[in-house]
Design a protein around this motif. Structure first.
Motif, PDB file in Angstrom:
ATOM      1  N   GLY A 279      51.771  65.184   9.136  1.00 15.66           N
ATOM      2  CA  GLY A 279      52.815  64.161   9.153  1.00 15.66           C
ATOM      3  C   GLY A 279      53.441  64.021   7.770  1.00 15.66           C
ATOM      4  O   GLY A 279      52.757  64.059   6.758  1.00 15.66           O
TER       5      GLY A 279
ATOM      6  N   SER B 226      56.669  67.850   8.409  1.00 15.96           N
ATOM      7  CA  SER B 226      56.964  68.547   9.660  1.00 15.96           C
ATOM      8  C   SER B 226      58.440  68.912   9.703  1.00 15.96           C
ATOM      9  O   SER B 226      59.189  68.644   8.782  1.00 15.96           O
ATOM     10  CB  SER B 226      56.571  67.681  10.857  1.00 15.96           C
TER      11      SER B 226
ATOM     12  N   ARG C  19      62.019  68.663  11.909  1.00 17.37           N
ATOM     13  CA  ARG C  19      62.724  67.932  12.975  1.00 17.37           C
ATOM     14  C   ARG C  19      63.324  68.885  14.002  1.00 17.37           C
ATOM     15  O   ARG C  19      63.611  68.498  15.127  1.00 17.37           O
ATOM     16  CB  ARG C  19      63.827  67.072  12.372  1.00 17.37           C
TER      17      ARG C  19
ATOM     18  N   TYR D  50      62.232  70.166  19.263  1.00 12.74           N
ATOM     19  CA  TYR D  50      62.385  68.975  18.424  1.00 12.74           C
ATOM     20  C   TYR D  50      61.035  68.271  18.282  1.00 12.74           C
ATOM     21  O   TYR D  50      60.740  67.321  18.992  1.00 12.74           O
ATOM     22  CB  TYR D  50      63.442  68.046  19.033  1.00 12.74           C
ATOM     23  N   PRO D  51      60.210  68.749  17.337  1.00 16.28           N
ATOM     24  CA  PRO D  51      58.887  68.143  17.147  1.00 16.28           C
ATOM     25  C   PRO D  51      58.976  66.734  16.578  1.00 16.28           C
ATOM     26  O   PRO D  51      59.980  66.351  15.972  1.00 16.28           O
ATOM     27  CB  PRO D  51      58.208  69.065  16.132  1.00 16.28           C
ATOM     28  N   GLU D  52      57.903  65.985  16.762  1.00 16.33           N
ATOM     29  CA  GLU D  52      57.778  64.655  16.169  1.00 16.33           C
ATOM     30  C   GLU D  52      57.114  64.791  14.809  1.00 16.33           C
ATOM     31  O   GLU D  52      56.362  65.736  14.559  1.00 16.33           O
ATOM     32  CB  GLU D  52      56.943  63.759  17.077  1.00 16.33           C
ATOM     33  N   ASP D  53      57.373  63.834  13.939  1.00 12.54           N
ATOM     34  CA  ASP D  53      56.750  63.810  12.615  1.00 12.54           C
ATOM     35  C   ASP D  53      55.399  63.133  12.749  1.00 12.54           C
ATOM     36  O   ASP D  53      55.247  61.937  12.526  1.00 12.54           O
ATOM     37  CB  ASP D  53      57.656  63.057  11.626  1.00 12.54           C
ATOM     38  N   THR D  54      54.396  63.935  13.140  1.00 11.94           N
ATOM     39  CA  THR D  54      53.069  63.405  13.432  1.00 11.94           C
ATOM     40  C   THR D  54      52.017  64.452  13.110  1.00 11.94           C
ATOM     41  O   THR D  54      52.329  65.645  12.995  1.00 11.94           O
ATOM     42  CB  THR D  54      52.960  62.989  14.911  1.00 11.94           C
TER      43      THR D  54
ATOM     44  N   GLN E 283      51.196  69.378  19.061  1.00 11.95           N
ATOM     45  CA  GLN E 283      52.353  69.250  19.945  1.00 11.95           C
ATOM     46  C   GLN E 283      52.480  70.535  20.759  1.00 11.95           C
ATOM     47  O   GLN E 283      52.337  71.630  20.225  1.00 11.95           O
ATOM     48  CB  GLN E 283      53.619  68.993  19.122  1.00 11.95           C
TER      49      GLN E 283
ATOM     50  N   THR F 273      60.932  66.975   7.261  1.00 12.73           N
ATOM     51  CA  THR F 273      60.834  65.536   6.993  1.00 12.73           C
ATOM     52  C   THR F 273      60.456  65.277   5.541  1.00 12.73           C
ATOM     53  O   THR F 273      60.533  64.144   5.077  1.00 12.73           O
ATOM     54  CB  THR F 273      59.797  64.875   7.926  1.00 12.73           C
TER      55      THR F 273
END
Length: 160
Positions: free
Chosen positions: A89, A92, A94, A114-118, A122, A142
C-alpha cells in the motif's frame, strides 16, 4: 463401508459435457523475466525474483520513474486468464496495462486493470489470450516518486 465405484460407461458419458479447464500458475523456473528497474540497483534485496518466491518478507521494489514494467517470456505458448498481484500500500499502481504477443509478433493490448491501493492480494479475470510473452506496465503509481512495490505476482491459465 464399500468404496464408491463409477462404471466406465458412466464416466465416459460425462466426457462430452463442457467443463471449465483448470487454471494453473504459468510462471515457472524457465520463464524469463525482466523489470524496468530495481531500487538502488540492489537486486539481492529488491530484485525481480522476490515477486515469485512466495515469501511475505521479500518484494520487487522499482526505482523512481513515471511508469514501471515487468515482462514474462514463457517457455511455451500459454493461455492466460487471471492475474494475481499484491502491492505494498502506498506503492501500488492505479492502472496496469497488459500487452502480449506470440513469438515473432508485435505486442497487442489485452486489457487495462485498475488495482486498489492496498496490501491485499488482488485477483483479476482477464480476457483469455494465447501468448508467449506478457508485459505488465504499471502506470500512475500512488507513490509521489513513481516507485512500485510488488510482493507477489501470479499469472494463471493453461499451458498449451
Amino acid at each position: 463401508m464399500e468404496p464408491l465405484v463409477i462404471p466406465l460407461s458412466s464416466a465416459a458419458s460425462c466426457a462430452g459435457r463442457e467443463a471449465a479447464m483448470p487454471v494453473e500458475s504459468l510462471i515457472c523456473a524457465d520463464t524469463a523475466t525482466r523489470v524496468s528497474s530495481v531500487l538502488n540497483r540492489d537486486v539481492k534485496q529488491f530484485g525481480k525474483k522476490h515477486m515469485f518466491d512466495a515469501s511475505e518478507e521479500t518484494c520487487w521494489n522499482s526505482d523512481q520513474g513515471s511508469s514501471q514494467w515487468v515482462t514474462l517470456d514463457f517457455p511455451g505458448t500459454v493461455r492466460i486468464s487471471q492475474l494475481h498481484i499484491q502491492f505494498q500500500g502506498g506503492f501500488s499502481s492505479r492502472l496496469c496495462t497488459l500487452e502480449g504477443c506470440r513469438a515473432g509478433e508485435e505486442p497487442v493490448k489485452i486489457s487495462d486493470l485498475y488495482p486498489e491501493d492496498t496490501n491485499a492480494m488482488q485477483r483479476f479475470q482477464v480476457e483469455e489470450t494465447e501468448l508467449d510473452k506478457l508485459k505488465i506496465t504499471f502506470e500512475n503509481s500512488t507513490d509521489f516518486f513513481g516507485r512500485i512495490v510488488v510482493y507477489h505476482l501470479g499469472v494463471l491459465g493453461q499451458r498449451l
